[in-house]
Every structure is written in structure tokens, then in C-alpha cells.
Design an enzyme around this catalytic site. Structure first.
Site, PDB file in Angstrom:
ATOM      1  N   ASN A  74      -6.229  -2.692   8.336  1.00 57.16           N
ATOM      2  CA  ASN A  74      -6.071  -1.858   9.529  1.00 57.16           C
ATOM      3  C   ASN A  74      -6.418  -0.383   9.274  1.00 57.16           C
ATOM      4  O   ASN A  74      -6.149   0.472  10.105  1.00 57.16           O
ATOM      5  CB  ASN A  74      -4.656  -1.998  10.104  1.00 57.16           C
ATOM      6  CG  ASN A  74      -3.581  -1.701   9.075  1.00 57.16           C
ATOM      7  OD1 ASN A  74      -3.882  -1.281   7.963  1.00 57.16           O
ATOM      8  ND2 ASN A  74      -2.347  -1.940   9.436  1.00 57.16           N
ATOM      9  N   ASN A  90       4.800   4.107   3.914  1.00 53.21           N
ATOM     10  CA  ASN A  90       5.320   3.112   2.946  1.00 53.21           C
ATOM     11  C   ASN A  90       5.838   3.884   1.745  1.00 53.21           C
ATOM     12  O   ASN A  90       5.070   4.219   0.843  1.00 53.21           O
ATOM     13  CB  ASN A  90       4.207   2.159   2.468  1.00 53.21           C
ATOM     14  CG  ASN A  90       3.759   1.180   3.533  1.00 53.21           C
ATOM     15  OD1 ASN A  90       4.470   0.925   4.497  1.00 53.21           O
ATOM     16  ND2 ASN A  90       2.586   0.628   3.351  1.00 53.21           N
ATOM     17  N   HIS A 127       5.546   3.337  12.819  1.00 51.01           N
ATOM     18  CA  HIS A 127       4.300   3.796  12.179  1.00 51.01           C
ATOM     19  C   HIS A 127       3.072   3.426  12.997  1.00 51.01           C
ATOM     20  O   HIS A 127       1.960   3.778  12.645  1.00 51.01           O
ATOM     21  CB  HIS A 127       4.196   3.235  10.768  1.00 51.01           C
ATOM     22  CG  HIS A 127       3.623   1.857  10.659  1.00 51.01           C
ATOM     23  ND1 HIS A 127       4.041   0.799  11.437  1.00 51.01           N
ATOM     24  CD2 HIS A 127       2.665   1.365   9.844  1.00 51.01           C
ATOM     25  CE1 HIS A 127       3.348  -0.270  11.096  1.00 51.01           C
ATOM     26  NE2 HIS A 127       2.511   0.031  10.138  1.00 51.01           N
ATOM     27  N   GLY A 128       3.284   2.702  14.110  1.00 54.69           N
ATOM     28  CA  GLY A 128       2.139   2.307  14.928  1.00 54.69           C
ATOM     29  C   GLY A 128       2.611   1.428  16.059  1.00 54.69           C
ATOM     30  O   GLY A 128       3.770   1.530  16.486  1.00 54.69           O
ATOM     31  N   GLU A 146     -11.244   7.626  13.034  1.00 51.44           N
ATOM     32  CA  GLU A 146     -11.468   7.606  14.477  1.00 51.44           C
ATOM     33  C   GLU A 146     -11.698   9.020  14.997  1.00 51.44           C
ATOM     34  O   GLU A 146     -11.133   9.972  14.479  1.00 51.44           O
ATOM     35  CB  GLU A 146     -10.207   6.999  15.123  1.00 51.44           C
ATOM     36  CG  GLU A 146     -10.359   6.569  16.554  1.00 51.44           C
ATOM     37  CD  GLU A 146      -9.081   5.870  17.050  1.00 51.44           C
ATOM     38  OE1 GLU A 146      -8.942   4.658  16.833  1.00 51.44           O
ATOM     39  OE2 GLU A 146      -8.222   6.554  17.631  1.00 51.44           O
ATOM     40  N   SER A 171      -3.448   6.884  20.805  1.00 51.24           N
ATOM     41  CA  SER A 171      -2.561   7.248  19.702  1.00 51.24           C
ATOM     42  C   SER A 171      -1.815   8.508  20.113  1.00 51.24           C
ATOM     43  O   SER A 171      -2.238   9.195  21.047  1.00 51.24           O
ATOM     44  CB  SER A 171      -3.365   7.514  18.432  1.00 51.24           C
ATOM     45  OG  SER A 171      -4.035   6.346  18.016  1.00 51.24           O
ATOM     46  N   ASP A 231       0.853  -1.192   0.000  1.00 54.04           N
ATOM     47  CA  ASP A 231       0.000   0.000   0.000  1.00 54.04           C
ATOM     48  C   ASP A 231       0.887   1.239   0.000  1.00 54.04           C
ATOM     49  O   ASP A 231       1.121   1.873   1.027  1.00 54.04           O
ATOM     50  CB  ASP A 231      -0.940  -0.021   1.209  1.00 54.04           C
ATOM     51  CG  ASP A 231      -1.989   1.081   1.129  1.00 54.04           C
ATOM     52  OD1 ASP A 231      -1.961   1.862   0.161  1.00 54.04           O
ATOM     53  OD2 ASP A 231      -2.824   1.156   2.045  1.00 54.04           O
ATOM     54  N   PHE A 239      -8.620   2.905   9.207  1.00 54.97           N
ATOM     55  CA  PHE A 239      -9.677   3.320  10.121  1.00 54.97           C
ATOM     56  C   PHE A 239      -9.899   4.825  10.050  1.00 54.97           C
ATOM     57  O   PHE A 239      -9.052   5.570   9.542  1.00 54.97           O
ATOM     58  CB  PHE A 239      -9.340   2.932  11.569  1.00 54.97           C
ATOM     59  CG  PHE A 239      -8.141   3.658  12.124  1.00 54.97           C
ATOM     60  CD1 PHE A 239      -8.245   4.953  12.609  1.00 54.97           C
ATOM     61  CD2 PHE A 239      -6.895   3.051  12.156  1.00 54.97           C
ATOM     62  CE1 PHE A 239      -7.140   5.635  13.109  1.00 54.97           C
ATOM     63  CE2 PHE A 239      -5.779   3.722  12.654  1.00 54.97           C
ATOM     64  CZ  PHE A 239      -5.904   5.010  13.132  1.00 54.97           C
TER      65      PHE A 239
END
EC number: 6.5.1.8
Length: 386
Positions: free
Chosen positions: A156, A258, A313-314, A160, A296, A76, A158
DNA sequence: ATGTAC
């Protein structure tokens, strides 16, 4: 433990620096494989959310002098995260308002498999017909881009709604380049497989094929950013209508995780590859989302040269999707998310994204304390999952 | 993560 951890270079290879307390054996093997490739310069850097993926691990950063490695970027291309803050006004929306807002968002933003019907939306001029390197890719773009622009996608990805410690509302969203980016990534992975050597084939940026890969990848990243902007435009509309106040335009943060970019490091111009990793200049703001239902963070880069000025990145997966389905009970997820508005009827499949399937975001931030400084902690109020 | 080829 002091981080980064140094994995010394194997003969003919480069050393590896790891900013992760836990180094999954499979991911270590992938790092060593990459570090042995002839095009890698300096060293390989591993972020704290490192985990095994196809080809190279998510959370890997490395640089080349004049090679692009399409298999080292993630499928991606340009995938990333955006956030906007709303001004502090009359307080946070209650559960009933959040539920109404979430269903309005789900009506206006195609989610999961959903795309725009028919031919789709008119593309902005700048994205209408980019000079992609093959007729097949141009055709894929013309067919897919109008139907995919402004759609969230699955996995994953989303959207929010969060709150910060002061009580301000935030919009947070994670999505990428959808079908067009996947087609571009796929094409160049095949080209590299055919022309490159070895098991992680790279293309010289001085060849037409390498230059085409770099140029097409840039278009995928532009589409991904435009996709986040299109989704945000609709979401901010819905929120402004519900709250009676507009988001603060200057509060926007956007990062992609990415990509390949030509950057200066240690006085050399290098092609920095980041797969599931974010590049931040010192002082630049970034976003590190936790898993669904957990916190987050808005962060600020510290410009650490040994990490090629990068961060995670997470939170990073610790269980595969199938492991998560086997081990995590939907009831456990429902309990954890009891204060969050989301599609409860989907709990059985959402266990794949449950916090127990991911690393603890506070540990991830501890591991990368010399890479980023946390600025704002965001806690989720409502989640729309792809 | 993804469309498409298998």
C-alpha cells in the site's frame, strides 16, 4: 452509536475501548487475546480502521509498564506518511503536465521491487553504521540500507499529488523502513518467541533482549523517516522543475504508524505500542490517507487520553487482497479513477488497493471525531503506486 | 511489507 464502545474486561484481563462503528469479529478476537496478556496496563484502544492482521489487529494501541512486544508493531517498523504543500501560484497542473511529472517521478524513484543498483547510494553519516544489537543485523543494514534508501517499496506504499480546497498542490507519500526494518522486526519477533511466554510474547525492557529490541526498532524508525525524506527530496526536485516553484518547507507533516514509544499517560511512564495507528499530541498535525483515488486528510490531534493520544493510520481494509481481486472488476476501478493520473494498464492488479477494498474515509473520521479534528481535505490528482 | 528460507 456513541463511541468509544466499551468491551468490559474479562477476568484477569483489561477492558477494551473501540472507536469503530464496525468491529470485525476476527479483529475483536485479536483485541480480547491481547487484552488478556499480563503485560497490558490500563486498557486496549482500537482505532476506527481496525482490521485483522497477523498476530494483532491493525489499528491497535496498548501500553505496558516495562515490556516491549515485537509482534505487536507490524513488520514495517517506522512506516508512515509525509506531506508537503506548494504555495498557491498560477493554478494546478493540467493532465499533460501531471503525466509528464509522474513519469519523471517513476524514473527517479525506484518503485515496487526496484532498488538502487549495485552497492547503492552512500548513506548519510548518521545512518552509516548504527549500533545494532547483532552482527547479522549490522550486516543486513550494510548490505540493504544503501540500496533501499530513497525507494518506495510495494503493497500500500504510494506517492501521490493532491489538491486542497484552496487549489494548492500537495505531495503525499507513504513508505517505511524497507528491508532493514523487516530484518529488525523479524529478528526480535524470533527472540521474543524463544524467550517470552504465551502466544503474544513480550520482552522485559529491563533485560538485554528487550532493551536491544527497543534500540534496534528506533533505528528502523530513523531509517524509515530518512527514506521518506530521500524520496521527498527527489520528488520535490522534479515538482519544482515542472512548476517553477518550491514546496513550502514549513508545511511538512510527517507521522509514523508502526512503532513503540515511551510516553507519559495518566502520570505514568508507559511503553505505548501502535500497530497501524498514529500518536499525536493535542494540536499536533498528522495525516490520515484514504484509499487510492479517494480523499486524504491533514488532521490535528485532540490528545484524547483514553486513546493514548492516538488516531487511525488510514481508511482500513474491509476486503483482503485476494477477496478484492475476486470481487472488484478492473473496469469499476478505472471508472472511479477516471480523473486521476495513474498506470491504467495496471488496473487488474491495482484492484487490491481499490476504494471498495477499504472503509470510507469520511466514516473513519466521524468515528474518531473525539481523537482528531480534520484540517485540510486533499483530493488526488496523480498516483504512483508501489 | 519484506528478504530469505523452504
Amino acid at each position: 452509536m456513541t463511541l468509544p464502545r466499551l468491551l468490559p474486561a474479562a477476568p484477569g484481563g483489561r477492558p477494551i475501548l473501540v472507536w469503530a462503528r464496525a468491529l470485525p469479529p476476527g479483529a475483536e478476537k485479536q483485541l480480547r487475546h491481547l487484552a488478556a496478556q499480563p503485560y497490558v496496563v490500563e486498557h486496549v484502544a482500537a482505532m476506527p480502521d481496525l482490521h485483522v492482521a497477523s498476530g494483532i489487529a491493525v489499528g491497535t494501541v496498548f501500553a505496558t509498564e516495562h515490556h516491549v512486544v515485537p509482534g505487536a508493531l507490524g513488520g514495517d517498523l517506522g512506516c508512515g506518511v509525509s506531506a508537503w504543500r506548494f504555495p498557491l501560484t498560477t493554478g494546478l497542473p493540467g493532465r499533460d503536465v501531471l503525466e509528464r511529472v509522474l513519469s519523471r517521478l517513476a524514473e527517479r524513484i525506484p518503485v515496487g521491487d526496484a532498488v538502487h543498483r549495485g552497492r547503492g547510494l552512500p548513506l548519510p553519516d548518521a545512518l552509516a553504521s548504527p549500533p545494532l544489537s547483532t552482527g547479522k543485523l549490522s550486516h543486513a543494514w550494510e548490505r540493504l540500507a544503501p540500496r533501499h534508501l530513497g525507494t518506495l517499496g510495494g503493497g500500500n506504499h504510494f506517492l501521490e499529488l493532491d489538491r486542497d480546497a484552496e487549489g494548492a498542490l500537495w505531495l503525499l507519500l507513504h513508505t517505511g523502513s524497507r528491508g532493514v526494518g523487516a530484518a529488525i522486526a523479524d529478528h526480535h519477533v524470533r527472540v521474543a518467541r524463544a524467550l517470552g511466554e504465551g502466544s503474544l510474547p513480550g520482552l522485559s525492557t529491563r533485560t538485554p533482549e528487550g532493551a536491544a529490541c527497543v534500540a534496534d526498532t528506533r533505528w528502523a524508525c530513523r531509517f524509515a523517516l530518512a527514506n521518506r525524506e530521500a524520496i521527498a527530496a527527489r520528488a520535490l526536485d522534479v515538482l519544482e522543475e515542472a512548476l517553477g516553484v518550491a514546496a513550502d518547507a514549513a508545511s511538512r507533516v510527517d507521522v509514523h504508524h508502526n512503532h513503540v514509544a515511551q510516553e507519559e499517560h495518566g502520570g505514568r511512564l508507559l511503553w505505548v505500542h501502535r500497530k497501524g495507528a498514529v500518536g499525536l499530541e493535542a494540536g499536533q498535525r498528522g495525516l490520515i490517507p484514504g484509499s487510492m483515488g479517494t480523499a486524504s486528510y491533514v488532521v490535528e490531534g485532540r490528545g484524547e487520553p483514553r486513546a493514548f493520544r492516538s488516531c487511525s493510520h488510514g481508511a482500513g481494509r474491509v476486503l483482503s487482497r485476494s477477496e478484492a481481486r475476486a470481487r472488484i472488476r478492473p473496469a469499476a476501478l478505472e471508472h472511479l479513477l477516471r480523473r486521476v493520473v495513474y498506470a491504467r494498464e495496471r488496473a487488474a492488479t491495482l484492484v487490491e488497493e481499490a476504494p471498495a477494498a477499504y472503509r470510507d474515509i469520511t466514516e473513519v473520521l466521524e468515528d474518531e471525531a473525539d481523537l482528531v479534528r480534520p484540517l485540510t481535505r486533499l483530493t488526488p490528482l496523480a498516483v504512483l503506486k508501489g
